[in-house]
Design a protein around this motif. Structure first.
Motif, short mmCIF file in Angstrom:
data_model
loop_
_atom_site.label_atom_id
_atom_site.label_comp_id
_atom_site.label_asym_id
_atom_site.label_seq_id
_atom_site.Cartn_x
_atom_site.Cartn_y
_atom_site.Cartn_z
N VAL A 1 80.21 61.71 39.91
CA VAL A 1 79.95 60.67 38.92
C VAL A 1 80.52 61.08 37.57
O VAL A 1 81.21 60.31 36.89
N ALA A 2 80.24 62.32 37.16
CA ALA A 2 80.77 62.82 35.89
C ALA A 2 82.30 62.84 35.91
O ALA A 2 82.94 62.48 34.91
N PHE A 3 82.87 63.23 37.02
CA PHE A 3 84.33 63.25 37.18
C PHE A 3 84.90 61.85 36.95
O PHE A 3 85.91 61.68 36.29
N ARG A 4 84.24 60.86 37.48
CA ARG A 4 84.71 59.48 37.39
C ARG A 4 84.64 58.91 35.97
O ARG A 4 85.51 58.17 35.54
N TYR A 5 83.60 59.27 35.23
CA TYR A 5 83.36 58.62 33.95
C TYR A 5 83.82 59.39 32.72
O TYR A 5 83.77 58.86 31.62
N THR A 6 84.25 60.63 32.87
CA THR A 6 84.68 61.39 31.70
C THR A 6 86.19 61.40 31.55
O THR A 6 86.91 61.03 32.47
N ALA A 7 86.64 61.88 30.41
CA ALA A 7 88.07 61.95 30.10
C ALA A 7 88.78 62.88 31.08
O ALA A 7 88.19 63.84 31.59
N SER A 8 90.03 62.58 31.32
CA SER A 8 90.81 63.38 32.27
C SER A 8 90.88 64.84 31.86
O SER A 8 90.96 65.71 32.72
N SER A 9 90.81 65.13 30.58
CA SER A 9 90.85 66.52 30.13
C SER A 9 89.61 67.32 30.54
O SER A 9 89.64 68.54 30.57
N GLN A 10 88.52 66.64 30.87
CA GLN A 10 87.29 67.32 31.25
C GLN A 10 87.01 67.31 32.74
O GLN A 10 86.13 68.01 33.20
N ARG A 11 87.75 66.56 33.49
CA ARG A 11 87.43 66.39 34.91
C ARG A 11 87.49 67.69 35.69
O ARG A 11 86.70 67.91 36.59
N GLY A 12 88.41 68.55 35.36
CA GLY A 12 88.51 69.83 36.06
C GLY A 12 87.27 70.68 35.93
O GLY A 12 86.92 71.44 36.83
N ASP A 13 86.55 70.54 34.79
CA ASP A 13 85.30 71.30 34.60
C ASP A 13 84.27 70.94 35.66
O ASP A 13 83.54 71.80 36.14
N PHE A 14 84.22 69.68 36.02
CA PHE A 14 83.22 69.24 37.00
C PHE A 14 83.63 69.63 38.42
O PHE A 14 82.78 69.77 39.29
N VAL A 15 84.92 69.82 38.65
CA VAL A 15 85.38 70.28 39.95
C VAL A 15 85.09 71.78 40.09
O VAL A 15 84.60 72.24 41.12
N ARG A 16 85.38 72.53 39.02
CA ARG A 16 85.16 73.99 39.06
C ARG A 16 83.69 74.36 38.96
O ARG A 16 83.27 75.39 39.49
N HIS A 17 82.91 73.57 38.23
CA HIS A 17 81.49 73.86 38.01
C HIS A 17 80.66 72.62 38.34
O HIS A 17 80.17 71.93 37.44
N PRO A 18 80.49 72.31 39.61
CA PRO A 18 79.82 71.04 39.98
C PRO A 18 78.38 70.94 39.49
O PRO A 18 77.89 69.82 39.32
N TRP A 19 77.72 72.04 39.23
CA TRP A 19 76.34 71.97 38.75
C TRP A 19 76.28 71.34 37.35
O TRP A 19 75.25 70.84 36.95
N ARG A 20 77.40 71.33 36.61
CA ARG A 20 77.43 70.66 35.31
C ARG A 20 77.23 69.15 35.47
O ARG A 20 76.87 68.46 34.53
#
Length: 180
Positions: A28-47
């Motif tokens: 959900v966070a990956f979908r709604y945040t800026a593309s510059s932040q999406r990798g953070d949610f892939v690398r750290h899914p608990w975020r």
């Protein structure tokens, strides 16, 4: 034999359910945040859980709840200027700490920091008509909760780049007699 299969199926179902519960907020966070932040949610899914809790706790009277509201605000802020806002993206920032950013304007690297009132801010990208390459650039950061402008690119532009370029006037209409 049937008992073994049902236990195995139950274990697989529990593992899949745990993965979905663990990863769903990250998606959900990956979908709604800026593309510059999406990798953070892939690398750290608990975020993703932190994002989900912040999204559920959004103040009810937040001024810029949607990207459409944020883009309209940016259009209003930059009305009659050389800046044309084109896109807004949601940023998820650390609570109570400054958000630091770096971007380039016409070959110059600009750094800054803002402290939003809430964990969400809108990143506005647009085109600056007075800049030679006219590529998309960060033009503003808007506070999700208050609607306040946290960063305005005009603060980092020289005065010569602040005024819009004059538009060419339309050709004069021919006179009815055919002579100018």
């Amino acid at each position: 034999m049937i008992r073994f299969r049902s236990k195995k199926l139950l274990v697989v179902a529990l593992v899949l359910a745990a993965l979905v519960v663990f990863l769903l907020p990250a998606f959900v966070a990956f979908r709604y945040t800026a593309s510059s932040q999406r990798g953070d949610f892939v690398r750290h899914p608990w975020r993703g859980w932190s994002f989900a809790f912040a999204a559920l706790a959004v103040p009810g009277d937040a001024q810029l709840k949607t990207s459409g509201m944020a883009l309209r605000k940016a259009d209003w802020v930059f009305k009659n200027t050389a800046i044309d806002p084109r896109e807004v993206q949601l940023l998820f920032v650390p609570a109570g700490r400054p958000y630091r950013f770096t971007h380039s304007i016409d070959g110059r690297v600009v750094t800054g920091s803002v402290v939003p009132s809430y964990r969400f801010i809108w990143q506005v990208e647009g085109v600056i008509d007075t800049i030679s390459d006219r590529s998309a650039a960060l033009v503003a950061l808007l506070d999700y909760d208050t609607g306040r402008v946290l960063y305005d690119v005009r603060d980092d532009l020289p005065p010569s780049q602040l005024t819009p370029e004059p538009t060419s006037s339309p050709l004069p209409e021919p006179s009815p007699s055919g002579t100018p």
